[in-house]
Write an enzyme that holds these catalytic residues in place. Structure first.
Site, short mmCIF file in Angstrom:
data_model
loop_
_atom_site.label_atom_id
_atom_site.label_comp_id
_atom_site.label_asym_id
_atom_site.label_seq_id
_atom_site.Cartn_x
_atom_site.Cartn_y
_atom_site.Cartn_z
N CYS A 1 0.83 -1.21 0.00
CA CYS A 1 0.00 0.00 0.00
C CYS A 1 0.86 1.25 0.00
O CYS A 1 0.36 2.36 -0.13
CB CYS A 1 -0.93 0.03 1.20
N ASP B 1 2.64 2.36 2.62
CA ASP B 1 2.98 2.88 3.94
C ASP B 1 2.86 1.85 5.06
O ASP B 1 1.89 1.10 5.12
CB ASP B 1 2.22 4.18 4.31
N CYS C 1 5.11 8.15 2.63
CA CYS C 1 5.36 9.48 2.07
C CYS C 1 5.65 10.47 3.20
O CYS C 1 5.56 10.14 4.38
CB CYS C 1 4.16 9.93 1.25
N CYS D 1 -3.07 8.90 5.79
CA CYS D 1 -1.84 8.91 6.60
C CYS D 1 -2.18 9.15 8.07
O CYS D 1 -1.59 8.54 8.96
CB CYS D 1 -0.88 9.99 6.13
#
Lengths: 140, 417
Positions: A37, A39, A64, A107
């Site tokens: 994915c 992350d 990221c 995130c």
């Protein structure tokens, strides 16, 4: 994409990077996300068994800049809080603090998941101890 | 406190930011700009104006450019049709053939790592009753000729396979493909945007019937492209997709972009002169970049064939580091990534996935696109910067730590989200 100054700051100077001994009784480890994915966050806490206060928090993140910033911020926020207090942190708080754009909201969700997973792991390890603690508290 | 801020020294003669994304677009060569300038100002005529000197002047300039472009690819000037760019050229070639040869058949063959201008055009044709075969590629990014032979049937009218890939720079065996198509009486289109002017490309030797070319990938201007349409052995016909004044032999109506066309012609003329020496120069820079990075970092992976590849392309995955975070760390260097986070669709690169690489490898990829104006000093800086930032991000990476501990990451039960 333009990043907010706070994301850039956390990316450039990530807080609380590191590893705690995952086998230690007072350490809880949360590992969330998946490499495919894009992350993965690992968040670890060291909890004072007496006070239930998170005295140390460490993270490592593959992801990221926003993912790194979200987990860095999460460690800052949970340090010094009790376990129950830390559970009150919501992903929307992180979105607000870091001014994350809509495409980066996941995130912040991952960071909240990481906090919950770490606390969950610690609770599982210390289930008996906590119950005993609760008992002694009740007896007082 | 750990920090990702990189302190790599900038060598003398290097100005930041450094542009190393020449597959996306290339800077305009000053010689091209010089050739274009008069056609923005006093030589403004419409090339279709037949009755005054302004028109004749413009038409002459267009015909010169047509010859320059034709010469670069081994065609004759009359086989060059000007368009707005290679996306339009791809659309015109594929839709134009599909419409023109509909009675002969409805089957088109392409492959999975084509540019979206080809893939999405084919998808649209599927809605109109065409059958499209999307050939897979091998792990080096190249199609298997046996797959192509097997895919051809009596209804196949067109094969569209790119000459060079825009992400991994891999060269397809177009001469072999073209030869096979001609033996079978099938039209062969190639998206030659990345190959023309970079590696030898000749429509006769490569048996090409239709070729899409772009101006801005070869140090020319944006907004101009061309389609090569073969006129002899065999004569290929295409149905126009834009109707109007009947420009370009009726195949593409619309007033010609004279300054753009002049620039594209000049860019091709320069390429004829300089391609061989430039290819050697770029190959040297790429080897330097790759060697410097590989000597400092573990867990790296070069994506696609190194043997059959554009000289200026290096596509590399830095395992356990996510591409967008790497781009953020090297923000004074312009490159691109196959990471999902950098794409509008939030999907990792379909090209890298087609090589059979896991999504995690695609997420960690960086495309370096070296070009005419890059220098050795720039390469040295970029290599040092990449090494520095990758090392720092790996200190932050739980995956790198786990890999170092010998944990097999493919066996971990991840919580996909």
């Amino acid at each position: 994409m333009a990043y907010s100054d706070k994301v850039v700051d956390h990316y450039n100077n990530p807080r609380n990077v590191g590893t705690l001994d995952k086998n230690a009784q007072e350490v809880g480890t949360g590992l969330v996300g998946a490499p495919e994915c894009g992350d993965v966050m690992r968040l670890q806490i060291r909890v004072n068994p007496e006070t239930q206060v998170i005295e140390e928090a460490k993270f490592k993140t593959f992801g990221c800049g926003s993912a790194i910033a979200s987990s860095s911020l999460a460690t800052e926020w949970i340090k010094g809080r009790t376990v129950e207090d830390a559970l009150a942190i919501k992903n929307t708080d992180i979105v607000k603090e870091l001014s994350l754009p809509p495409v980066k909201i996941h995130c912040s969700v991952l960071a909240e998941d990481a906090i919950r997973a770490a606390i969950g792991d610690w609770k599982k390890k210390n289930g008996a101890a906590e119950a005993a603690h609760a008992e002694t508290s009740a007896a007082k | 406190m750990s920090t990702v801020v990189s302190q790599v020294e900038v060598p003398a003669g290097v100005t930041l930011p450094i542009y190393m994304d020449n597959h996306a677009t290339s800077p305009l060569d000053p010689r091209v700009l010089e050739a274009m300038m008069p056609y923005f100002t006093n030589k403004f005529g419409n090339a279709a104006s037949r009755n005054h000197s302004f028109g004749w002047e413009a038409e002459k300039a267009v015909e010169t450019a047509r010859e320059q472009i034709a010469r670069l690819i081994g065609a004759s000037a009359r086989e060059i049709i000007f368009t707005s760019g290679a996306t339009e050229s791809d659309n015109l070639a594929i839709k134009g053939v599909a419409e023109m040869y509909r009675e002969r058949g409805n089957h088109i063959i392409t492959q999975v790592t084509e540019h979206k201008a080809v893939l999405d055009t084919c998808k649209r044709l599927e809605k109109y009753g065409y059958r499209v075969t999307y050939l897979p590629v091998k792990s080096d990014g190249i199609i298997d000729m046996e797959d192509l032979k097997r895919a051809i049937d009596e209804k196949t009218i067109l094969v569209s396979i790119m000459a060079a890939n825009n992400e991994i720079g891999v060269l397809q065996p177009i001469a072999e493909i073209g030869k096979l198509c001609h033996e079978k009486g099938i039209i062969f289109h190639t998206d030659a945007v990345q190959a023309v002017g970079k590696v030898p490309f000749n429509v006769i030797a490569d048996h090409v019937d239709l070729a899409s070319i772009s101006g801005h990938k070869i140090y020319g201007p944006k907004g101009v492209g061309a389609l090569y349409v073969r006129r002899r052995n065999p004569r290929v016909q295409i149905a126009a997709q834009i109707d109007g004044g009947g420009h370009e032999r009726g195949m593409r109506s619309g007033t010609l972009n004279v300054p753009g066309i002049v620039g594209m012609g000049k860019a091709c003329e320069i390429a004829i002169e300089e391609m061989d020496s430039e290819a050697a120069y770029l190959r040297g820079l790429r080897e330097r970049l790759e060697t410097k990075i590989a000597s400092e970092l573990d867990y790296i992976h070069v994506n696609g064939s190194m043997e059959h590849r554009l000289p200026g392309n290096l596509n590399m995955s830095f395992l356990y580091v996510e591409g967008e975070s790497l781009l953020m760390g090297i923000n004074d260097v312009a490159v691109s990534s196959g990471s999902a986070c950098t794409s509008a669709t939030l999907e990792p690169s379909y090209v890298l996935k087609a090589l059979g690489l896991g999504d995690d490898v695609a997420h960690s990829s960086i495309r370096f696109g070296l070009g005419r104006f890059n220098t050795q000093a720039e390469v040295d800086y970029v290599a040092a910067k990449v090494v520095d930032v990758v090392k720092k991000l790996r200190e932050l990476s739980p995956l790198y730590e786990m890999a170092k501990e010998g944990i097999d990451l493919s066996k971990v039960e991840w919580q996909a989200h």
